[in-house]
Write an enzyme that holds these catalytic residues in place. Structure first.
Site, short mmCIF file in Angstrom:
data_model
loop_
_atom_site.label_atom_id
_atom_site.label_comp_id
_atom_site.label_asym_id
_atom_site.label_seq_id
_atom_site.Cartn_x
_atom_site.Cartn_y
_atom_site.Cartn_z
N ARG A 271 1.76 -12.12 -2.05
CA ARG A 271 0.36 -12.31 -1.68
C ARG A 271 -0.35 -13.29 -2.61
NH1 ARG A 271 -2.13 -9.55 2.86
NH2 ARG A 271 -0.73 -7.86 3.42
N ASP B 268 -10.35 -10.91 6.78
CA ASP B 268 -9.77 -9.57 6.89
C ASP B 268 -10.73 -8.47 7.34
OD1 ASP B 268 -7.50 -7.91 6.67
OD2 ASP B 268 -8.07 -7.26 4.67
N ARG C 134 0.83 -1.20 0.00
CA ARG C 134 0.00 0.00 0.00
C ARG C 134 0.87 1.26 0.00
NH1 ARG C 134 -2.01 1.15 4.22
NH2 ARG C 134 -1.06 -0.34 5.64
N SER D 98 -1.39 -6.32 9.03
CA SER D 98 -0.74 -7.25 8.11
C SER D 98 0.48 -7.90 8.76
CB SER D 98 -0.32 -6.51 6.85
OG SER D 98 0.39 -7.34 5.98
N LYS E 213 -3.71 -12.88 10.98
CA LYS E 213 -5.17 -12.97 10.87
C LYS E 213 -5.61 -14.08 9.92
CE LYS E 213 -6.50 -9.01 9.38
NZ LYS E 213 -5.14 -8.61 8.94
N THR E 214 -5.03 -14.08 8.73
CA THR E 214 -5.43 -15.07 7.73
C THR E 214 -5.01 -16.47 8.14
OG1 THR E 214 -5.27 -13.41 5.98
CG2 THR E 214 -5.25 -15.71 5.29
N LYS F 80 -8.84 -2.38 -0.15
CA LYS F 80 -8.73 -1.52 1.01
C LYS F 80 -9.50 -0.22 0.84
CE LYS F 80 -6.20 -4.15 3.63
NZ LYS F 80 -6.82 -4.80 4.82
N HIS G 228 -11.36 -4.46 11.26
CA HIS G 228 -10.25 -5.04 10.51
C HIS G 228 -9.86 -6.32 11.24
CE1 HIS G 228 -5.85 -4.72 8.96
NE2 HIS G 228 -6.60 -5.38 8.11
#
Length: 530
Positions: free
Chosen positions: A321, A256, A59, A237, A241-242, A200, A219
């Site tokens: 990713r 997410d 980002r 990130s 989380k994933t 996003k 988030h």
């Protein structure tokens, strides 16, 4: 000064779409064909396509703006994260982007943001890259054939990675810009090939509009047990989380972005966006198995002959990713909705190696650490980062995506926790045995075991000790985890070095919380500067 001509956004958009070289709602197979034929992407041996994003591999937060007008002026939390953009500058930039896209083949997907029909947002995304269009198709909620007939987009995302901004002309900081206009319901994404900006940007839209409908946007990832009880995982990130929500023993709701309404939680997306660096079939079998035909890899190195992905190669970026539809996970919950959570997990990757691997939080501590949003900012997730992790406080575990003041989201969390009696935990997926460069990353198998024990209730009756540095309640034992790793001080050879490092981090927390207007009970729930 030259007068900027009036812009008819709807008319310009209609004329852009009513051309023969506009491809609407193509299937994944066709988008794969277009991507390869146009030499935008390559095919990996596992069937996924691989796109490369050039110089921007994450980002670009310094290039993100919100149009400041009557709809946003008194609501947005303006500052270095939510940067204001003038309406006139937006109109001029919009007109130039439209002109740029007129000469291009365009790919359009009509989709939904939100699995709950009551709160979902109809969107359309216009791309000049076919692989970007496959990315958004797999990541948002895909309408059924019947829903597509009556689909009327409320928001439009124009993604023009080949358009280069001119800072002097366009009023931007660089050749890239991500600009959201809440009045016109348009997002412009220019000058960056990083596909994650698309998802996003819509996440930011949902974070602005949903609180006005009494929905708490989060988030976080979410999953559910065989008992139907939901768990949430907040974190930036690289914190897990994933990985942690993709648990073979639990149903995956999403990885997410979610909303928490009066009826329960729901996923904003229809897919997952997983980090691939050092991915292995042994450690992350769910994600490994999801990377197949229809998936989109970003910046992953392929063997030139076999096209086998090398997930350990970080020569292009640490932030490799993969995007794939949620149904590629065997135990996905479709549609992505669930009941009120009973456990809420805050994830952090502590580069200093002093936070416990799991702690039970009081309600006041939960509010404190939600506002703090501490983690280590890992290399590659944002443009312009170096190779060394940096300590980072990101309010609500997602400040780059939160347009409203932090107090709005914190109050909504407190309200939901009180209503439904959820237990909050802080889980450190970062370093143990010393700081980054000395210690090592906590074993994923240990973190999984601790999280499972927390969300299935086995830690509810454990014996706890209070950590003197931070005031956390640390379990003395946990199934399938060695007792000695539960207290971080025990893992350091030099106890005095641990004490100093813990005191230094506690001081950073104490300094950071000064930014917020919070009651004394929350302020006093954090670590004290020593």
């Amino acid at each position: 000064m030259a007068t900027i001509p009036a812009v008819d956004h709807a008319k310009d958009l209609t004329s852009l779409l009513n051309r023969p070289n506009v491809h609407r709602n193509l299937s994944p197979a066709l988008l794969v064909e277009h991507s390869i034929r146009r030499k935008e992407a390559r095919m990996a041996s596992n069937g996924a396509i691989v796109g490369e994003t050039g110089k921007r591999t994450g980002r670009s937060p310094k290039d993100k703006y919100i149009v400041k007008d009557a709809a946003t002026a008194g609501k947005v939390n303006w500052g270095s994260i939510n940067q204001p953009f003038e309406t006139e500058k937006f109109d001029a930039l919009y007109a130039r982007v439209i002109d740029h896209l007129r000469a291009k083949d365009l790919y359009v997907q009509q989709l939904f943001a939100g699995a709950n029909e009551r709160y979902r947002l109809p969107i359309q995304v216009l791309n000049e890259y076919a692989w970007h269009n496959l990315f958004v198709r797999q990541l948002f909620v895909r309408p059924s054939d019947e829903e597509l007939k009556s689909h009327k987009p409320e928001w439009t995302v124009l993604c023009a990675p080949e358009f280069q901004c001119d800072p002097q002309r366009d009023g931007t900081h660089s050749d890239a810009a991500i600009v959201t206009d809440f009045s016109r319901k348009i997002v412009l994404i220019c000058g960056t090939k990083y596909a994650g900006e698309q998802k996003k940007s819509i996440f930011g839209v949902m974070n602005f509009v949903l609180p006005q409908r009494d929905v708490f946007p989060m988030h976080c990832s979410a999953n559910t047990g065989q008992d139907g009880v939901t768990a949430l995982f907040f974190g930036l990130s690289g914190t897990g989380k994933t990985t942690l929500s993709a648990d073979p023993t639990r149903g995956l709701i999403g990885d997410d972005e979610h909303g928490w309404s009066a009826a329960g939680i729901f996923n904003f997306e229809g897919g997952c966006y997983a980090k691939c660096i050092r991915l292995s079939q042994e450690n992350e079998p769910q994600i490994w198995g999801a990377i197949r035909f229809g998936s989109v890899l970003e910046n992953v190195t392929l063997d030139p002959e076999t096209r086998i992905p090398d997930y350990n190669d970080q020569s292009k970026t640490e932030n490799t990713r993969c995007a794939y539809p949620v149904e590629y996970i065997d135990n996905a919950v479709i549609p992505g909705v669930g009941g009120h959570p009973k456990n809420v997990v805050f994830l952090t990757a502590d580069a200093f190696g002093v936070l416990p691997p799991i702690s039970k939080l009081t309600p006041d501590q939960a509010m404190y650490h939600f506002l703090s949003g501490y983690t280590a900012k890992l290399a590659g997730t944002e443009a312009g980062m170096g190779s060394e992790p940096q300590p980072n406080f990101s309010t609500c575990f997602g400040s780059p995506f939160m347009p409203l003041p932090p107090k709005v989201y914190a109050e909504m969390l407190g309200k939901r926790l009180g209503q439904h009696g959820a237990q909050c935990w802080l889980v450190n997926t970062g370093w143990t045995g010393g700081p980054f460069g000395v210690g090592h990353r906590m074993k994923l198998s240990y973190t999984r075991a601790m999280v499972r024990a927390a969300v299935d209730g086995r830690l509810a009756n454990a014996h706890y000790e209070v950590d003197p540095a931070f005031g956390f309640s640390i379990p003395k034992s946990c199934p399938d985890v060695p007792d000695e790793v539960l207290n971080p001080r025990n893992t350091w050879k030099d106890k005095a070095a641990y004490d100093k490092q813990a005191a230094d981090l506690a001081a950073k927390f104490a300094e950071n919380i000064k930014k917020f207007d919070v009651p004394d009970n929350i302020r006093n729930a954090g670590p004290k500067k020593r």
